[in-house]
Scaffold this active site. Sequence first.
Site, PDB file in Angstrom:
ATOM      1  N   PRO A 151      60.252  -6.431  74.156  1.00 51.59           N
ATOM      2  CA  PRO A 151      59.874  -5.534  73.046  1.00 51.59           C
ATOM      3  C   PRO A 151      60.170  -6.169  71.694  1.00 51.59           C
ATOM      4  O   PRO A 151      60.945  -7.121  71.609  1.00 51.59           O
ATOM      5  CB  PRO A 151      60.753  -4.309  73.275  1.00 51.59           C
ATOM      6  N   VAL A 152      59.542  -5.644  70.635  1.00 52.63           N
ATOM      7  CA  VAL A 152      59.807  -6.140  69.267  1.00 52.63           C
ATOM      8  C   VAL A 152      60.244  -4.982  68.363  1.00 52.63           C
ATOM      9  O   VAL A 152      60.131  -5.070  67.136  1.00 52.63           O
ATOM     10  CB  VAL A 152      58.576  -6.850  68.675  1.00 52.63           C
ATOM     11  N   ASP A 153      60.781  -3.925  68.982  1.00 52.00           N
ATOM     12  CA  ASP A 153      61.168  -2.741  68.194  1.00 52.00           C
ATOM     13  C   ASP A 153      62.172  -3.062  67.090  1.00 52.00           C
ATOM     14  O   ASP A 153      62.095  -2.515  65.991  1.00 52.00           O
ATOM     15  CB  ASP A 153      61.715  -1.654  69.118  1.00 52.00           C
ATOM     16  N   ARG A 182      54.783 -26.064  77.634  1.00 51.18           N
ATOM     17  CA  ARG A 182      55.043 -25.235  76.458  1.00 51.18           C
ATOM     18  C   ARG A 182      56.329 -25.685  75.774  1.00 51.18           C
ATOM     19  O   ARG A 182      56.471 -25.559  74.570  1.00 51.18           O
ATOM     20  CB  ARG A 182      55.204 -23.760  76.871  1.00 51.18           C
ATOM     21  N   ASN A 204      62.500 -23.921  69.659  1.00 48.75           N
ATOM     22  CA  ASN A 204      62.852 -22.593  69.124  1.00 48.75           C
ATOM     23  C   ASN A 204      63.357 -22.642  67.697  1.00 48.75           C
ATOM     24  O   ASN A 204      63.634 -21.605  67.102  1.00 48.75           O
ATOM     25  CB  ASN A 204      63.854 -21.900  70.059  1.00 48.75           C
ATOM     26  N   ARG A 262      54.027 -15.537  72.505  1.00 44.97           N
ATOM     27  CA  ARG A 262      54.524 -14.319  71.892  1.00 44.97           C
ATOM     28  C   ARG A 262      55.408 -14.594  70.683  1.00 44.97           C
ATOM     29  O   ARG A 262      55.625 -13.733  69.850  1.00 44.97           O
ATOM     30  CB  ARG A 262      55.230 -13.465  72.918  1.00 44.97           C
ATOM     31  N   ASP A 305      68.477 -19.679  78.515  1.00 48.44           N
ATOM     32  CA  ASP A 305      67.447 -20.700  78.738  1.00 48.44           C
ATOM     33  C   ASP A 305      67.936 -21.850  79.607  1.00 48.44           C
ATOM     34  O   ASP A 305      67.149 -22.724  79.944  1.00 48.44           O
ATOM     35  CB  ASP A 305      66.943 -21.254  77.400  1.00 48.44           C
TER      36      ASP A 305
HETATM   37  C1  EPZ Z   1      64.206 -16.339  71.873  1.00 48.79           C
HETATM   38  O1  EPZ Z   1      63.319 -15.362  72.378  1.00 48.79           O
HETATM   39  C2  EPZ Z   1      63.776 -17.644  72.499  1.00 48.79           C
HETATM   40  N1  EPZ Z   1      62.404 -17.952  72.079  1.00 48.79           N
HETATM   41  C3  EPZ Z   1      63.846 -17.547  74.016  1.00 48.79           C
HETATM   42  O2  EPZ Z   1      63.521 -18.816  74.545  1.00 48.79           O
HETATM   43  C4  EPZ Z   1      65.286 -17.220  74.407  1.00 48.79           C
HETATM   44  O3  EPZ Z   1      65.369 -17.065  75.804  1.00 48.79           O
HETATM   45  C5  EPZ Z   1      65.720 -15.924  73.712  1.00 48.79           C
HETATM   46  O4  EPZ Z   1      65.551 -16.062  72.279  1.00 48.79           O
HETATM   47  C6  EPZ Z   1      67.174 -15.589  73.980  1.00 48.79           C
HETATM   48  O5  EPZ Z   1      67.983 -16.662  73.577  1.00 48.79           O
HETATM   49  C7  EPZ Z   1      62.198 -18.407  70.821  1.00 48.79           C
HETATM   50  O6  EPZ Z   1      63.122 -18.566  70.027  1.00 48.79           O
HETATM   51  C8  EPZ Z   1      60.787 -18.726  70.452  1.00 48.79           C
HETATM   52  P1  EPZ Z   1      65.403 -12.093  71.931  1.00 48.79           P
HETATM   53  P2  EPZ Z   1      63.298 -13.885  71.721  1.00 48.79           P
HETATM   54  O7  EPZ Z   1      64.655 -11.292  70.931  1.00 48.79           O
HETATM   55  O8  EPZ Z   1      63.702 -13.965  70.307  1.00 48.79           O
HETATM   56  C9  EPZ Z   1      65.728  -7.677  73.603  1.00 48.79           C
HETATM   57  C10 EPZ Z   1      62.477 -20.306  75.974  1.00 48.79           C
HETATM   58  O9  EPZ Z   1      62.602 -20.479  77.185  1.00 48.79           O
HETATM   59  N2  EPZ Z   1      64.976  -7.291  72.389  1.00 48.79           N
HETATM   60  O10 EPZ Z   1      66.665 -12.801  71.499  1.00 48.79           O
HETATM   61  O11 EPZ Z   1      61.993 -13.273  72.068  1.00 48.79           O
HETATM   62  C11 EPZ Z   1      64.871  -8.504  74.563  1.00 48.79           C
HETATM   63  O12 EPZ Z   1      64.159  -7.651  75.421  1.00 48.79           O
HETATM   64  C12 EPZ Z   1      62.385 -18.911  75.412  1.00 48.79           C
HETATM   65  O13 EPZ Z   1      62.461 -21.220  75.095  1.00 48.79           O
HETATM   66  C13 EPZ Z   1      64.743  -5.937  72.143  1.00 48.79           C
HETATM   67  O14 EPZ Z   1      65.141  -5.077  72.924  1.00 48.79           O
HETATM   68  O15 EPZ Z   1      64.445 -13.182  72.557  1.00 48.79           O
HETATM   69  C14 EPZ Z   1      65.897  -9.327  75.312  1.00 48.79           C
HETATM   70  O16 EPZ Z   1      66.425  -8.547  76.369  1.00 48.79           O
HETATM   71  C15 EPZ Z   1      62.360 -17.870  76.520  1.00 48.79           C
HETATM   72  N3  EPZ Z   1      64.073  -5.583  71.022  1.00 48.79           N
HETATM   73  C16 EPZ Z   1      67.015  -9.532  74.288  1.00 48.79           C
HETATM   74  O17 EPZ Z   1      66.779  -8.580  73.233  1.00 48.79           O
HETATM   75  C17 EPZ Z   1      63.616  -6.510  70.110  1.00 48.79           C
HETATM   76  O18 EPZ Z   1      63.021  -6.130  69.084  1.00 48.79           O
HETATM   77  C18 EPZ Z   1      67.012 -10.922  73.656  1.00 48.79           C
HETATM   78  O19 EPZ Z   1      65.686 -11.169  73.203  1.00 48.79           O
HETATM   79  C19 EPZ Z   1      63.861  -7.883  70.383  1.00 48.79           C
HETATM   80  C20 EPZ Z   1      64.550  -8.252  71.521  1.00 48.79           C
END
Ligand code: EPZ
Length: 419
Positions: free
Chosen positions: A123-125, A399, A23, A93, A307
């Site tokens: 989501p990526v909002d 992965r 990550n 993703r 994680d």
């Molecule tokens: C990163 O994912 C990690 N992946 C994930 O690791 C990890 O679980 C996660 O952060 C949380 O620590 C990478 O870094 C590649 P988030 P990410 O955006 O960035 C919500 C693994 O096992 N959200 O921090 O995609 C989302 O739905 C993977 O190595 C929005 O609502 O996670 C979630 O509930 C799995 N809108 C929360 O935030 C957004 O635009 C945290 O998601 C973005 C996120």
Amino acid sequence: MDKLTIEGNIPLQGEVVISGAKNAVLPILASSILLDAPLILSNVPELRDVSTMIDVLRHMGAAVAKVNDAEFLIDPRRLNCFEAPYDLVKTMRASIVVLGPLLARYGQARVSLPGGCAIGSRPVDIHLKGLEAMGANIEVNEGYIHANAPKGLRGTHFVCDTVTVTGTANIMMAATLAMGETVIQHAACEPEIVDLAECLNRMGAKIVGAGTPTIIINGVTALSGGKHTVIADRIEAGTFLVAAAITRGKLTLNRVDAKALEAVIAKIQETGVTIESVNDMLIIDATERKTKAVDIKTSPHPGFPTDMQAQFMALNSVSSGVGTIIETIFENRFMHVPELHRMGADIRIDGHTAVCHGVDHLVGAPVMATDLRASASLVLAGLAARGKTMIDRIYHLDRGYEHIEKKLMQVGARIQRHH
Ligand code: EPZ
């Protein structure tokens, strides 16, 4: 599809070398898009997600070459295509982190909207809102994000509604070449964000505050190339700590940063296991006694990492007493539980809370991996269980874990991969 078989109930003994952080390396690879010269990256882990990100960069026209063991040269100077296509993004993703760099460096991007995945809608909002706040025009249609910033990006003061790791990475990378100052508030504090910021600053960016909830970036006109070594993977390290605890073995982990693992180390010590930190080594000795079940609530760094939740669910299953696990980050991250049930675990789910009643031992069974960290928890359960466990769909595991069966074999596990 590859499978793993494990003959369990063998205490692990020996040394493991922890690989580079998945990550951290994924956003750092994407950050090469911002540069005007090559980036030489060391300690790059050999993972499916890394090869997917390299495929995305090559699709855009960047040159990527393996120059040494775990060392890659990325030359972005011939980059001439500003899109990340669906067939690549659908397998990973995290490809979304090319969006900010493409917009900042080339003023345009066409990135497939990352679908959800097994653990949630993802989501990526917030990514999009942050980039729009910097002046980007963004449209989402036909499954793609169409973004452009013909006049370049400008600094902004942005508050993330939710802490998002890749969202923080995307906005921080875009801000390095924006005009003026950007402040990101309620930013992710994960060590991987710090590593990304350190790499960018080495390339000439001006970022302060990475690792805290407020990151300030002053835009510059260009970024050079240079060298960077990726930090150790704290989740791989945490997974091996649980492997020692669940098999009541004794392991030495090399090339780890104990500081990035404070919440996990504290939880392992709460189970009654001793851990010693010596330089960049962690020595865990679980031979003394059976572990005690622990209560866990996941939260953004420096809290307990989501994680590591599935791995501790496996450990709680064979610990004495009752442990409650609350998952606050993702809406569907308990898919390892029905598979652990097949091995005799006593876990009851009520919404985002799982209550684990430790049993004397698990029994090996055929099980199926559903997502990356769920598959890690099944490997851990198989290492502890009596008898044979067969894990299907282990492409999920590949992965995020570099040669996990080789590393486990080296410390005494009876584990085999079947193609
Ligand atoms: C990163 O994912 C990690 N992946 C994930 O690791 C990890 O679980 C996660 O952060 C949380 O620590 C990478 O870094 C590649 P988030 P990410 O955006 O960035 C919500 C693994 O096992 N959200 O921090 O995609 C989302 O739905 C993977 O190595 C929005 O609502 O996670 C979630 O509930 C799995 N809108 C929360 O935030 C957004 O635009 C945290 O998601 C973005 C996120």
